[in-house]
Design a protein around this motif. Structure first.
Motif, mmCIF file in Angstrom:
data_model
loop_
_atom_site.group_PDB
_atom_site.id
_atom_site.type_symbol
_atom_site.label_atom_id
_atom_site.label_comp_id
_atom_site.label_asym_id
_atom_site.label_seq_id
_atom_site.Cartn_x
_atom_site.Cartn_y
_atom_site.Cartn_z
ATOM 1 N N PHE A 52 0.833 -1.192 0.000
ATOM 2 C CA PHE A 52 0.000 0.000 0.000
ATOM 3 C C PHE A 52 0.872 1.248 0.000
ATOM 4 O O PHE A 52 1.949 1.267 0.600
ATOM 5 C CB PHE A 52 -0.897 0.046 1.240
ATOM 6 C CG PHE A 52 -1.781 -1.157 1.431
ATOM 7 C CD1 PHE A 52 -2.996 -1.251 0.767
ATOM 8 C CD2 PHE A 52 -1.402 -2.192 2.269
ATOM 9 C CE1 PHE A 52 -3.816 -2.358 0.942
ATOM 10 C CE2 PHE A 52 -2.214 -3.302 2.451
ATOM 11 C CZ PHE A 52 -3.424 -3.385 1.791
ATOM 12 N N ASP A 54 0.016 5.276 0.954
ATOM 13 C CA ASP A 54 -0.943 6.296 1.339
ATOM 14 C C ASP A 54 -0.178 7.526 1.822
ATOM 15 O O ASP A 54 1.047 7.585 1.693
ATOM 16 C CB ASP A 54 -1.930 5.775 2.389
ATOM 17 C CG ASP A 54 -1.246 5.311 3.679
ATOM 18 O OD1 ASP A 54 -0.095 5.735 3.960
ATOM 19 O OD2 ASP A 54 -1.855 4.521 4.420
ATOM 20 N N PHE A 71 -8.924 -0.554 3.495
ATOM 21 C CA PHE A 71 -8.240 0.660 3.063
ATOM 22 C C PHE A 71 -9.224 1.564 2.328
ATOM 23 O O PHE A 71 -10.123 1.111 1.621
ATOM 24 C CB PHE A 71 -7.029 0.337 2.187
ATOM 25 C CG PHE A 71 -7.249 -0.728 1.147
ATOM 26 C CD1 PHE A 71 -7.536 -0.392 -0.166
ATOM 27 C CD2 PHE A 71 -7.180 -2.080 1.484
ATOM 28 C CE1 PHE A 71 -7.750 -1.367 -1.121
ATOM 29 C CE2 PHE A 71 -7.379 -3.065 0.527
ATOM 30 C CZ PHE A 71 -7.669 -2.704 -0.775
ATOM 31 N N THR A 75 -5.699 5.275 -1.304
ATOM 32 C CA THR A 75 -4.666 4.289 -0.997
ATOM 33 C C THR A 75 -4.350 3.498 -2.263
ATOM 34 O O THR A 75 -5.210 2.784 -2.784
ATOM 35 C CB THR A 75 -5.136 3.324 0.105
ATOM 36 O OG1 THR A 75 -5.538 4.061 1.262
ATOM 37 C CG2 THR A 75 -4.018 2.355 0.481
ATOM 38 N N HIS A 77 -2.873 0.404 -4.032
ATOM 39 C CA HIS A 77 -2.717 -0.935 -3.474
ATOM 40 C C HIS A 77 -2.353 -1.950 -4.545
ATOM 41 O O HIS A 77 -2.673 -1.795 -5.725
ATOM 42 C CB HIS A 77 -3.983 -1.382 -2.726
ATOM 43 C CG HIS A 77 -5.254 -1.163 -3.474
ATOM 44 N ND1 HIS A 77 -5.823 0.087 -3.655
ATOM 45 C CD2 HIS A 77 -6.106 -2.029 -4.098
ATOM 46 C CE1 HIS A 77 -6.949 -0.019 -4.333
ATOM 47 N NE2 HIS A 77 -7.137 -1.301 -4.628
#
Length: 252
Positions: A52, A54, A71, A75, A77
């Motif tokens: 991830f 963020d 999430f 985010t 991913h």
């Protein structure tokens, strides 16, 4: 009798993460980000990792049976399979994300036409090309975090957010209206109706109560999704639309 709906209008599917290797040698799916929908991974079998990015940095977690991650939009991913990783994916608002609420961090996306051509994968080859381009871009975003250059990392992520919002706006989709007519809104209306009936001691909304077994949809067909081969637990109008357009103009 109308088709059942999953709680709160979610979508849920079993995903076998792709086993082909990307440009960094890791086997897995296409890094991407949602702007509207929250998502959840639950490990079912096999072993792998979830990566991830963020606003707080780059994160890498082991993912196996019983492991779970939730999430929110914003985010970026990616799923990586080390040993036949299978994941339960729970998506807010049914399959809204698979119908357009997804942006890919392509390393060199070019203009909107070039981006759309790469994003709308419908064949095995185009799915891999999309994945490989997104992996290169994902690692560009992640490398600054990995190297401890947080100022550059935050600048790159903010630039990606800005570009993602622009691309979604350019699609011309009226997302607020789409959400207002979506499965989550329908589920919320039904919840309010049941609560109002209980407040009035009215049992009429209990009479349609029933159980519906939900085995994963049979294979074939399995849909080539962003993370792997996806098998929904319940076909919905949105899912049926996705099946009909899997080789057309919308990212899957």
């Amino acid at each position: 009798m109308s088709a059942p709906q999953l709680p709160a209008g979610i979508g849920m599917s079993r995903v076998n993460v792709y086993e082909s290797a990307g440009p960094d040698g890791l086997r897995g799916g296409t890094p991407h980000m949602h702007l509207i929908c929250t998502e959840m991974y639950v490990g079912l079998s096999g072993q792998g990792t979830a990566e991830f990015i963020d606003s707080s940095g780059y994160h890498r977690y082991s993912l196996g049976p019983g492991d779970a991650f939730v999430f929110t939009p914003g985010t970026v991913h990616r799923l990586v399979s080390d040993d036949a990783l299978t994941v339960l994916v729970v998506m807010e608002n049914d399959w809204l994300a698979e119908l357009g609420d997804a942006v890919f961090p392509f390393a060199a996306s070019g203009d909107d036409k070039d981006y759309a051509t790469l994003a709308c994968a419908g064949t095995e080859m185009s799915v891999r090309q999309r994945r490989d381009a997104a992996v290169l871009g994902f690692n560009q975003l992640a490398d600054s975090w990995r190297q401890g250059d947080t100022d550059t990392a935050r600048h790159q992520l903010r630039a990606f957010y800005t570009e993602a919002a622009r691309r979604q706006h350019a699609q011309g989709t009226h997302w607020a209206a789409t959400v207002a007519q979506g499965t989550m809104a329908v589920a919320l209306d039904a919840l309010h109706a049941r609560a109002a009936a209980v407040d009035e001691a009215d049992p009429k909304l209990l009479r349609p109560g029933r159980v519906t077994p939900l085995p994963p949809s049979p294979t074939p067909p399995a849909i080539p999704g962003m993370c792997g081969m996806r098998r929904p637990y319940l076909n919905t109008p949105l899912h049926d639309r996705l099946l009909g357009q899997s080789s057309a103009s919308e990212p899957i």
